[in-house]
Design a protein around this motif. Structure first.
Motif, PDB file in Angstrom:
ATOM      1  N   ARG A  28       0.984  -1.348  -0.039  1.00  0.00           N
ATOM      2  CA  ARG A  28      -0.033  -0.128  -0.036  1.00  0.00           C
ATOM      3  C   ARG A  28       0.789   1.121   0.043  1.00  0.00           C
ATOM      4  N   GLU A  29       1.706   1.103   0.765  1.00  0.00           N
ATOM      5  CA  GLU A  29       2.875   2.474   0.770  1.00  0.00           C
ATOM      6  C   GLU A  29       3.441   2.501  -0.433  1.00  0.00           C
ATOM      7  N   ARG A  32       1.059   4.335  -3.113  1.00  0.00           N
ATOM      8  CA  ARG A  32       0.976   5.814  -2.596  1.00  0.00           C
ATOM      9  C   ARG A  32       2.262   6.393  -3.139  1.00  0.00           C
ATOM     10  N   ALA A  46      -6.412   3.722  -3.208  1.00  0.00           N
ATOM     11  CA  ALA A  46      -6.132   3.404  -1.864  1.00  0.00           C
ATOM     12  C   ALA A  46      -7.171   2.165  -1.567  1.00  0.00           C
ATOM     13  N   ALA A  60      -2.144  -6.161   1.852  1.00  0.00           N
ATOM     14  CA  ALA A  60      -1.317  -5.359   1.233  1.00  0.00           C
ATOM     15  C   ALA A  60      -0.793  -4.290   1.961  1.00  0.00           C
ATOM     16  N   GLY A  61      -1.529  -4.147   3.344  1.00  0.00           N
ATOM     17  CA  GLY A  61      -0.747  -3.232   4.199  1.00  0.00           C
ATOM     18  C   GLY A  61       0.059  -3.742   4.960  1.00  0.00           C
TER      19      GLY A  61
END
Length: 100
Positions: A28-29, A32, A46, A60-61
């Motif tokens: 996820r990061e 972004r 997101a 995913a986080g």
């Protein structure tokens, strides 16, 4: 630093970005950090499911990137594929009945 790719395909175009991120970066990061959202401002990336080389990643986080990963951002489905097949089969059955 780890080199990865982030890819997203809309109906009309696709974008693949090469990105360098720090080790220990989550998927996820990395999405972004890629700046993909600037290419598709009308899509909330997101919340989209993501995967690596065609396999969906549920966490995913918390899943960290690895060198060479291709992170794929998946669009939400507009129609349920099972329902589409069912409707297509029903339409074909009606056409066969009409031609008999």
């Amino acid at each position: 630093m780890v080199e990865i790719e982030v890819v997203f395909a809309a109906e009309d175009r696709q974008v693949l970005l090469g990105v360098k991120v720090a080790e220990g970066t989550s998927l996820r990061e990395a999405v972004r950090a890629s700046g993909m959202a600037a290419h598709f401002p009308d899509v909330d990336l997101a919340d989209c499911p993501v995967g690596i080389f065609g396999k969906v990643v549920a966490d995913a986080g918390t899943r960290f990137v690895q060198a060479g990963d291709r992170i794929e951002i998946y669009r939400p489905l507009l129609a349920d594929p099972k329902e589409v097949r069912r409707l297509r089969a029903a339409k074909a059955a009606l056409a066969r009945q009409a031609n008999s």
